[in-house]
Design an enzyme around this catalytic site. Structure first.
Site, mmCIF file in Angstrom:
data_model
loop_
_atom_site.group_PDB
_atom_site.id
_atom_site.type_symbol
_atom_site.label_atom_id
_atom_site.label_comp_id
_atom_site.label_asym_id
_atom_site.label_seq_id
_atom_site.Cartn_x
_atom_site.Cartn_y
_atom_site.Cartn_z
ATOM 1 C CE1 TYR A 161 1.516 0.430 -25.031
ATOM 2 C CE2 TYR A 161 1.466 -0.111 -27.416
ATOM 3 C CZ TYR A 161 1.393 -0.346 -26.153
ATOM 4 O OH TYR A 161 1.943 -1.689 -25.803
ATOM 5 C CG ASN A 187 -0.044 -3.522 -15.215
ATOM 6 O OD1 ASN A 187 -0.352 -3.762 -13.898
ATOM 7 N ND2 ASN A 187 -0.952 -4.182 -15.990
ATOM 8 C CB CYS A 224 -1.012 -3.801 -19.671
ATOM 9 S SG CYS A 224 -0.753 -2.437 -18.664
ATOM 10 C CG HIS A 225 -4.547 -8.377 -22.254
ATOM 11 N ND1 HIS A 225 -4.539 -8.411 -21.063
ATOM 12 C CD2 HIS A 225 -5.644 -8.679 -22.796
ATOM 13 C CE1 HIS A 225 -5.919 -8.684 -20.536
ATOM 14 N NE2 HIS A 225 -6.281 -8.883 -21.762
ATOM 15 C CD GLU A 251 -9.802 -9.732 -22.591
ATOM 16 O OE1 GLU A 251 -9.472 -8.712 -23.124
ATOM 17 O OE2 GLU A 251 -9.030 -9.707 -21.421
#
Length: 162
Positions: free
Chosen positions: A99, A120, A128-129, A160
Site C-alpha cells: 500500500y 474496487n 487488488c490481491h 500466482e
C-alpha cells in the site's frame, strides 16, 4: 451505447466456480459492472455474450495465472480510485506491491490506497490481491480483515506464485 445498470441482489449474469470460492459476474451486453467473490454455490450459466466471455477468461485464469483478463469495464469510482486501480492493474502476475509503494507513486497515504482497493468493483481484472501491507503481511482484502475473503486472497497469491 446502452446504459449500464447494476443488477440487484444475487442476480449475476454468470457465476464461476473456483477451487475454494465462486466468482459472480455482473454485466450488461457491453460492460462488466462488477465481479464479486462468493462463498461456494452452484454455477450460473452466462446470460449474455459478454458474460460468456468473462466466464471463459476467468476459467482460463483459474487454470493458468498467466492468462490475462481483458474485459470492457463499466465506469466506476472516483478519479482518485481510478488512478489507484490503474496502478494496481499494472502489477505483473507473480509480483506484489505494498500500500505504501502505491501511495508513494500517487503522492497519497497508504490508508487511502487501502480504501480504494476495498472499493474496487473488478477484483481479478484489477488485481487488488497483489497489494500487501508493509513487511509483506496480507493486510485486508475487499474491506475485510479476516475470514473468507482473506482466505481467497491467500489462495490467489499462492495460485500466482506456483
Amino acid at each position: 451505447m446502452k446504459r449500464t445498470t447494476r443488477l440487484a441482489g444475487d442476480d449475476f449474469a454468470a457465476v464461476v466456480r473456483a477451487p475454494t470460492f465462486c466468482l459472480g459476474v455482473r454485466c450488461d451486453e457491453e460492460r462488466v459492472i462488477g465481479v464479486e467473490f462468493l462463498e461456494p454455490r452452484p454455477e450460473v450459466t452466462p446470460q449474455n455474450a459478454l458474460a460468456a466471455e468473462a466466464v471463459r477468461q476467468l476459467r482460463a485464469y483459474l487454470e493458468d495465472a498467466e492468462s490475462r483478463l481483458v474485459l470492457p469495464l463499466g465506469p466506476a469510482g472516483t478519479p482518485f480510485q481510478r488512478r489507484v486501480w490503474e496502478q494496481i492493474a499494472a502489477i505483473p502476475v507473480h509480483e506484489t506491491r505494498s500500500y505504501g509503494e502505491i501511495a508513494g507513486a500517487l503522492h497519497s497515504a497508504p490508508r487511502a490506497i487501502g480504501r480504494a482497493c476495498g472499493a474496487n468493483p473488478y477484483p481479478l481484472i484489477v488485481p487488488c490481491h497483489r497489494v500487501l501491507a508493509s513487511g509483506g503481511r496480507l493486510g485486508g482484502f475487499a474491506r475485510q480483515r479476516g475470514g473468507f475473503l482473506l482466505e481467497v486472497k491467500r489462495w490467489l497469491l499462492a495460485h500466482e506464485s506456483g
